[in-house]
Design a protein around this motif. Structure first.
Motif, mmCIF file in Angstrom:
data_model
loop_
_atom_site.group_PDB
_atom_site.id
_atom_site.type_symbol
_atom_site.label_atom_id
_atom_site.label_comp_id
_atom_site.label_asym_id
_atom_site.label_seq_id
_atom_site.Cartn_x
_atom_site.Cartn_y
_atom_site.Cartn_z
ATOM 1 N N LEU A 1 -0.467 -3.925 10.967
ATOM 2 C CA LEU A 1 -0.363 -3.613 12.399
ATOM 3 C C LEU A 1 -1.556 -4.173 13.186
ATOM 4 C CD1 LEU A 1 1.088 -1.787 14.635
ATOM 5 C CD2 LEU A 1 -0.602 -0.060 14.036
ATOM 6 N N VAL A 2 -2.757 -3.911 12.712
ATOM 7 C CA VAL A 2 -3.972 -4.351 13.411
ATOM 8 C C VAL A 2 -4.222 -5.831 13.135
ATOM 9 C CG1 VAL A 2 -6.486 -4.057 13.568
ATOM 10 C CG2 VAL A 2 -5.009 -2.040 13.290
ATOM 11 N N GLU B 1 1.756 -9.804 0.560
ATOM 12 C CA GLU B 1 2.721 -10.774 1.098
ATOM 13 C C GLU B 1 2.407 -12.198 0.633
ATOM 14 O OE1 GLU B 1 2.770 -11.271 5.416
ATOM 15 O OE2 GLU B 1 4.642 -10.139 5.447
ATOM 16 N N THR C 1 -2.951 3.077 3.677
ATOM 17 C CA THR C 1 -3.062 3.724 4.992
ATOM 18 C C THR C 1 -2.141 4.940 5.159
ATOM 19 O OG1 THR C 1 -1.462 2.133 5.884
ATOM 20 C CG2 THR C 1 -3.797 1.606 6.190
ATOM 21 N N TYR D 1 -7.406 10.454 2.304
ATOM 22 C CA TYR D 1 -7.433 9.098 2.897
ATOM 23 C C TYR D 1 -8.794 8.872 3.551
ATOM 24 C CZ TYR D 1 -6.841 5.650 6.683
ATOM 25 O OH TYR D 1 -7.019 4.610 7.561
ATOM 26 N N LYS E 1 -11.766 6.161 2.699
ATOM 27 C CA LYS E 1 -12.203 5.170 3.697
ATOM 28 C C LYS E 1 -13.722 5.276 3.928
ATOM 29 C CE LYS E 1 -10.290 2.648 5.885
ATOM 30 N NZ LYS E 1 -10.015 1.204 5.667
ATOM 31 N N LYS F 1 4.932 -1.381 10.813
ATOM 32 C CA LYS F 1 5.101 0.023 11.194
ATOM 33 C C LYS F 1 4.895 0.177 12.706
ATOM 34 C CE LYS F 1 0.297 1.202 10.183
ATOM 35 N NZ LYS F 1 -0.634 1.802 9.245
HETATM 36 N N1 LIG Z 1 -3.319 2.499 11.739
HETATM 37 C C1 LIG Z 1 -4.223 3.441 11.969
HETATM 38 O O1 LIG Z 1 -3.897 4.514 12.547
HETATM 39 C C2 LIG Z 1 -5.669 3.240 11.585
HETATM 40 C C3 LIG Z 1 -6.642 4.098 12.129
HETATM 41 C C4 LIG Z 1 -7.981 3.897 11.767
HETATM 42 C C5 LIG Z 1 -8.328 2.885 10.860
HETATM 43 N N2 LIG Z 1 -7.346 2.096 10.337
HETATM 44 C C6 LIG Z 1 -7.747 1.053 9.379
HETATM 45 O O2 LIG Z 1 -7.450 -0.201 9.971
HETATM 46 C C7 LIG Z 1 -7.090 -1.149 8.943
HETATM 47 C C8 LIG Z 1 -5.753 -1.780 9.304
HETATM 48 O O3 LIG Z 1 -4.787 -0.727 9.404
HETATM 49 P P1 LIG Z 1 -3.261 -1.036 9.739
HETATM 50 O O4 LIG Z 1 -2.699 0.201 10.328
HETATM 51 O O5 LIG Z 1 -3.151 -2.330 10.441
HETATM 52 O O6 LIG Z 1 -2.679 -1.208 8.274
HETATM 53 P P2 LIG Z 1 -1.152 -1.431 7.822
HETATM 54 O O7 LIG Z 1 -0.317 -1.889 8.958
HETATM 55 O O8 LIG Z 1 -0.749 -0.211 7.060
HETATM 56 O O9 LIG Z 1 -1.325 -2.649 6.852
HETATM 57 C C9 LIG Z 1 -2.049 -2.512 5.686
HETATM 58 C C10 LIG Z 1 -2.268 -3.885 5.126
HETATM 59 O O10 LIG Z 1 -2.923 -3.732 3.866
HETATM 60 C C11 LIG Z 1 -2.277 -4.583 2.922
HETATM 61 N N3 LIG Z 1 -2.423 -3.998 1.592
HETATM 62 C C12 LIG Z 1 -2.238 -2.693 1.233
HETATM 63 N N4 LIG Z 1 -2.456 -2.562 -0.089
HETATM 64 C C13 LIG Z 1 -2.789 -3.790 -0.559
HETATM 65 C C14 LIG Z 1 -3.131 -4.309 -1.828
HETATM 66 N N5 LIG Z 1 -3.180 -3.521 -2.917
HETATM 67 N N6 LIG Z 1 -3.422 -5.621 -1.941
HETATM 68 C C15 LIG Z 1 -3.362 -6.447 -0.863
HETATM 69 N N7 LIG Z 1 -3.045 -6.020 0.371
HETATM 70 C C16 LIG Z 1 -2.762 -4.712 0.512
HETATM 71 C C17 LIG Z 1 -0.851 -4.656 3.380
HETATM 72 O O11 LIG Z 1 -0.335 -5.863 2.881
HETATM 73 P P3 LIG Z 1 1.231 -6.214 2.913
HETATM 74 O O12 LIG Z 1 1.590 -6.298 4.368
HETATM 75 O O13 LIG Z 1 1.284 -7.522 2.216
HETATM 76 O O14 LIG Z 1 1.892 -5.087 2.186
HETATM 77 C C18 LIG Z 1 -0.989 -4.674 4.892
HETATM 78 O O15 LIG Z 1 -1.191 -5.997 5.367
HETATM 79 C C19 LIG Z 1 -7.072 -0.362 7.632
HETATM 80 O O16 LIG Z 1 -8.298 -0.576 6.976
HETATM 81 C C20 LIG Z 1 -6.969 1.092 8.082
HETATM 82 O O17 LIG Z 1 -7.545 1.979 7.137
HETATM 83 C C21 LIG Z 1 -6.035 2.230 10.700
#
Ligand SMILES: NC(=O)c1ccc[n+]([C@@H]2O[C@H](COP(=O)([O-])OP(=O)(O)OC[C@H]3O[C@@H](n4cnc5c(N)ncnc54)[C@H](OP(=O)(O)O)[C@@H]3O)[C@@H](O)[C@H]2O)c1
Length: 283
Positions: free
Chosen positions: A11-12, A32, A62, A124, A128, A158
């Motif tokens: 997403l980010v 991917e 996440t 979680y 983190k 998502k």
């Molecule tokens: N969304 C929130 O509410 C939020 C809030 C605060 C901080 N964050 C942090 O911001 C960052 C980005 O979050 P997001 O919401 O954009 O995440 P997301 O949409 O859930 O995407 C997670 C990404 O991590 C990759 N991934 C997960 N497990 C993996 C593995 N074992 N090996 C390689 N790739 C893996 C996924 O790859 P695939 O697409 O290939 O599966 C996907 O690209 C994360 O560090 C999260 O903790 C998020």
């Protein structure tokens, strides 16, 4: 400049890379693209093969609720894989960006600055925070940004919380938000702007990349209804205790301050301003 990344299809990451691709060339290591960050050896090989001076490590486990049930997977992805990435960066002299969460805090203080001590409540958040510690141990090579409830136009993969609420309101269903909770949702486009400046200034340490002022999820629901023209009567007031009963514990008052990032000249959109941008982009 080249940037080696993980999780850039999330997403980010997908929005940040879209906005920064005129300035940087990205290589994405993710499931991917056939790379599992928990495969520590293959990550080390890919790092050695890359001459990128910066790494954007955005991949994470996440699923906040899922992490309560599957401690091992969350630890493996968020802590052990991050530790391995940090070790590779230390060895190769690469700078490492990590995205931490507002859930790092226990939500008992009126507001939080970057140097306030973390006290994560759920699994979680604990993983983190441990990951962030590994990155900060790199000293001048480690950069940690804390974000909260990121949202954007046209989310991929998502849905962000804004679009989840919009979907319900659009179909005439009610949404409930706690009125006794505070959060500081991040407009993802602001993350891209912040990173441009942080990279240019070779920044390290922690930065809160969040909106101001803080608001409650109930207020956020009203702002969404107002800006997108939904019926405000569909936005219902709930309590934090009701809404999070039986769920992973999260901070009730996560009012992170963004003074450090705005002092660098970066405009962090308020929640209403961010939504106006989303509306413009989704026309
Ligand atoms: N969304 C929130 O509410 C939020 C809030 C605060 C901080 N964050 C942090 O911001 C960052 C980005 O979050 P997001 O919401 O954009 O995440 P997301 O949409 O859930 O995407 C997670 C990404 O991590 C990759 N991934 C997960 N497990 C993996 C593995 N074992 N090996 C390689 N790739 C893996 C996924 O790859 P695939 O697409 O290939 O599966 C996907 O690209 C994360 O560090 C999260 O903790 C998020």
């Amino acid at each position: 400049m080249k940037i080696l990344g993980t999780g850039l299809s999330g997403l980010v990451g997908s929005r940040v890379t879209a906005l920064l691709s005129p300035d940087f060339t990205f290589e994405n290591l993710s499931l991917e693209t056939g790379v599992d960050i928990t495969d520590l050896k293959s990550i080390s090989v890919r790092f050695e093969q890359s001459d990128a001076p910066w790494v954007f490590h955005m991949a994470a486990y996440t699923d906040v609720q899922g992490a309560e049930k599957d401690h091992d997977t969350a630890w493996k992805v968020n802590v052990l894989a991050t530790e391995n990435i940090a070790n590779n960066c230390r060895k190769l002299g690469k700078k490492l960006l990590y995205i931490d969460t507002d859930y790092a805090f226990d939500g008992k203080k009126e507001f939080y600055m970057e140097d306030d001590a973390p006290n994560p409540l759920g699994w979680y958040a604990k993983t983190k925070t441990e990951g962030a510690k590994r990155v900060l141990a790199l000293g001048g090579l480690g950069l940690v940004i804390r974000i909260s409830n990121p949202y954007r136009a046209n989310p991929v993969g998502k849905k962000d919380f804004v679009h989840k609420m919009m979907e319900r309101l659009e179909s005439g269903q009610s949404v409930t938000g706690a009125s006794d909770q505070l959060f500081v949702p991040t407009f993802i486009d602001d993350i891209a702007e912040a990173l441009k400046v942080l990279i240019k200034t070779n920044a390290s340490g922690i930065y809160h990349v969040v909106c101001a002022p803080a608001l409650s999820p109930y207020e956020a629901g009203l702002v969404i209804a107002d800006i997108f023209g939904y019926d405000k009567n569909l936005v219902q007031k709930g309590t934090f205790a009701q809404m999070f009963a039986g769920r992973a514990p999260i901070p009730q008052y996560a009012a992170l301050k963004n003074d450090k990032i705005t002092s660098l000249g970066i405009h962090m959109h308020s929640f209403a301003e961010g939504l106006e941008e989303v509306k413009k982009q989704e026309v």
